[in-house]
Scaffold this active site. Structure first.
Site, PDB file in Angstrom:
ATOM      1  NE  ARG A 102       6.834   2.943   1.141  1.00 19.52           N
ATOM      2  CZ  ARG A 102       5.654   3.502   0.915  1.00 19.52           C
ATOM      3  NH1 ARG A 102       4.733   3.522   1.851  1.00 19.52           N
ATOM      4  NH2 ARG A 102       5.391   4.074  -0.255  1.00 19.52           N
ATOM      5  NE  ARG A 136      -0.318   9.488  -8.810  1.00 15.43           N
ATOM      6  CZ  ARG A 136      -0.165   9.427 -10.132  1.00 15.43           C
ATOM      7  NH1 ARG A 136      -0.140  10.540 -10.854  1.00 15.43           N
ATOM      8  NH2 ARG A 136      -0.022   8.286 -10.743  1.00 15.43           N
ATOM      9  NE  ARG A 141       6.758   5.662  -7.444  1.00 22.02           N
ATOM     10  CZ  ARG A 141       7.552   5.055  -6.572  1.00 22.02           C
ATOM     11  NH1 ARG A 141       8.680   4.521  -6.954  1.00 22.02           N
ATOM     12  NH2 ARG A 141       7.205   4.972  -5.299  1.00 22.02           N
ATOM     13  CE1 TYR A 142       3.239   6.552 -11.424  1.00 22.77           C
ATOM     14  CE2 TYR A 142       3.146   6.844  -9.047  1.00 22.77           C
ATOM     15  CZ  TYR A 142       3.166   6.014 -10.149  1.00 22.77           C
ATOM     16  OH  TYR A 142       3.118   4.660  -9.980  1.00 22.77           O
ATOM     17  CG  ASP A 197       5.391  -4.322  -4.345  1.00 20.88           C
ATOM     18  OD1 ASP A 197       5.371  -4.178  -5.578  1.00 20.88           O
ATOM     19  OD2 ASP A 197       4.656  -3.681  -3.557  1.00 20.88           O
ATOM     20  CB  CYS A 203       1.476  -6.608   6.343  1.00 20.19           C
ATOM     21  SG  CYS A 203       0.235  -5.418   6.877  1.00 20.19           S
ATOM     22  CE  LYS A 210       0.404   1.704  -6.823  1.00 20.46           C
ATOM     23  NZ  LYS A 210       1.449   2.669  -6.496  1.00 20.46           N
ATOM     24  CB  CYS A 251       5.282  -4.752   4.798  1.00 16.44           C
ATOM     25  SG  CYS A 251       5.544  -2.980   4.651  1.00 16.44           S
ATOM     26  CG  ASP A 288       4.523  -0.087  -7.286  1.00 19.37           C
ATOM     27  OD1 ASP A 288       5.036   0.942  -7.775  1.00 19.37           O
ATOM     28  OD2 ASP A 288       3.563  -0.078  -6.500  1.00 19.37           O
ATOM     29  CB  CYS A 325       2.271  -0.290  10.910  1.00 24.82           C
ATOM     30  SG  CYS A 325       3.112   0.300   9.446  1.00 24.82           S
TER      31      CYS A 325
END
Ligand code: SF4
Length: 353
Positions: free
Chosen positions: A115, A97, A93-94, A276, A110, A320, A113, A313, A106
């Site tokens: 995702r 990185r 995206r950037y 999000d 959560c 972000k 989450c 985001d 996981c």
């Protein structure tokens, strides 16, 4: 009565059997679990007070029927990962990185989450060897990539052997200087942070950072602190990221206590994420106005070391942006003249007349 969990609880039936959830809630929670993954490690189960209907640890991990209520604007990919994925497992995206998503599982799931439609058993698979080779090939072919962020899922759920392979492959790429690992493992399953895993994360000639995801001061148990110390003592700098979750940490006292606990563990608070727009998470989000008020209170009452950057985001994959409170206003009509607010909320003209 609560039984001490000795293994990870992976569904509503196990939550009921452990005494964390009353049996009459089982049918409703099974409907949620059919849609979104459920998992709770013994370390996190031990922190929950089942008698407290507002327990901040339970709120993060216990399924809730409100999750089946998707609101307008919520999306399966709220941060737009897929629109910036040139090859499987990579999000670019950037410019400098990339994310490298090695796994989609996981140790805990959560409820907020971002995702949540991608993680969990039966969702996207762990990167195959061929897909990992293609992802590494992409990183190798893009000399502008300075930093690789291992994420998922939780990359520290992988074996030390597998992580060592990935770290060594990244270390062999000249232009990659930084490997950042995003994980909740040191808090939710501290025994996974073994000496072997710590050694696997360290590679010659590159800097490894571990960014811990923690949301409530209670998560920083003695065992979690010891796991973080194993990483920091080995020379791995740690940062933190937290999600602003309604009823968990959306007040200055709790968030400030969390930031202090992190700094005491030699972990520099890095990001505070506004929640999000993931499906079925409206009950866990607070308003940006409240987030800014909490950040303003932190600014006045806690050390500069305890100040994360409050970020959002932007939906659609636009990245972000900081959304913290603004302390500076231009004084109308005067070039180079500002009004700045101090930590007590008093305004001052800059430069002074
Ligand atoms: S640990 Fe991270 S990826 Fe896994 S469920 Fe929680 S927020 Fe999502």
């Amino acid at each position: 009565m609560t039984k001490v969990a000795t293994k990870t609880l992976t569904g509503p039936r196990e939550l009921v059997d452990s005494g964390l959830v009353p049996p009459e809630r089982l049918p409703a929670l099974e409907q949620v679990a059919a849609r979104y993954a459920v998992s709770l490690t013994p370390d996190m189960a031990a922190l929950i007070d089942p008698a407290d209907p507002r327990d901040p640890v339970a709120r993060q991990f216990m399924p809730d029927p409100a999750e089946l209520d998707t609101q307008p604007g919520e999306s399966a990919d709220p941060t737009g990962d897929d629109t910036h994925s040139p090859v499987e497992g990579v999000v670019h995206r950037y410019p400098d990185r990339v994310l490298l998503k090695l796994v989609h599982v996981c140790p805990v799931y959560c409820r907020f989450c971002f995702r949540r439609e991608m993680v969990g058993p039966g969702r996207r698979a762990t990167l195959s060897r061929a897909a990992l080779d293609a992802a590494l090939g992409y990183i190798r072919a893009h000399p502008e990539i300075w930093e690789v962020i291992l994420t998922g899922g939780d990359p520290l759920i992988l074996s030390a052997r597998r992580l060592r392979e990935v770290m060594r492959a990244l270390a062999a790429i000249e232009h990659v200087k930084i490997v950042r690992v995003h994980s909740r493992v040191p808090v939710v399953d501290p025994d996974r942070v073994t000496a072997e895993l710590v050694r696997a994360l360290k590679v010659r000639g590159k800097a490894t950072y571990v960014v811990l995801h923690a949301n409530h001061p209670r998560e920083l148990t003695a065992r979690a602190r010891a796991a973080c110390a194993r990483l920091v003592d080995a020379g791995i700098p740690m940062l933190s990221q937290s999600v602003l979750v309604a009823g968990v940490n959306d007040d200055a006292q709790t968030l400030g206590d969390l930031m202090r606990a992190l700094v005491e563990c030699r972990i520099k608070p890095y990001y505070l994420h506004h929640g999000d727009l993931a499906p079925g998470t409206a009950h866990l989000r607070t308003t940006i106005e409240n987030g800014q008020a909490v950040m303003r209170a932190l600014h006045g009452r806690y050390s500069g070391l305890c100040q994360p950057s409050y970020v959002l985001d932007i939906p659609g994959g636009h990245g972000k942006s900081p959304i913290g409170p603004n302390y500076l206003k231009r004084v109308r009509g005067e070039v180079g003249c500002f009004e700045i607010e101090d930590f007590n909320g008093r305004a001052h003209v800059y430069p002074p007349a």
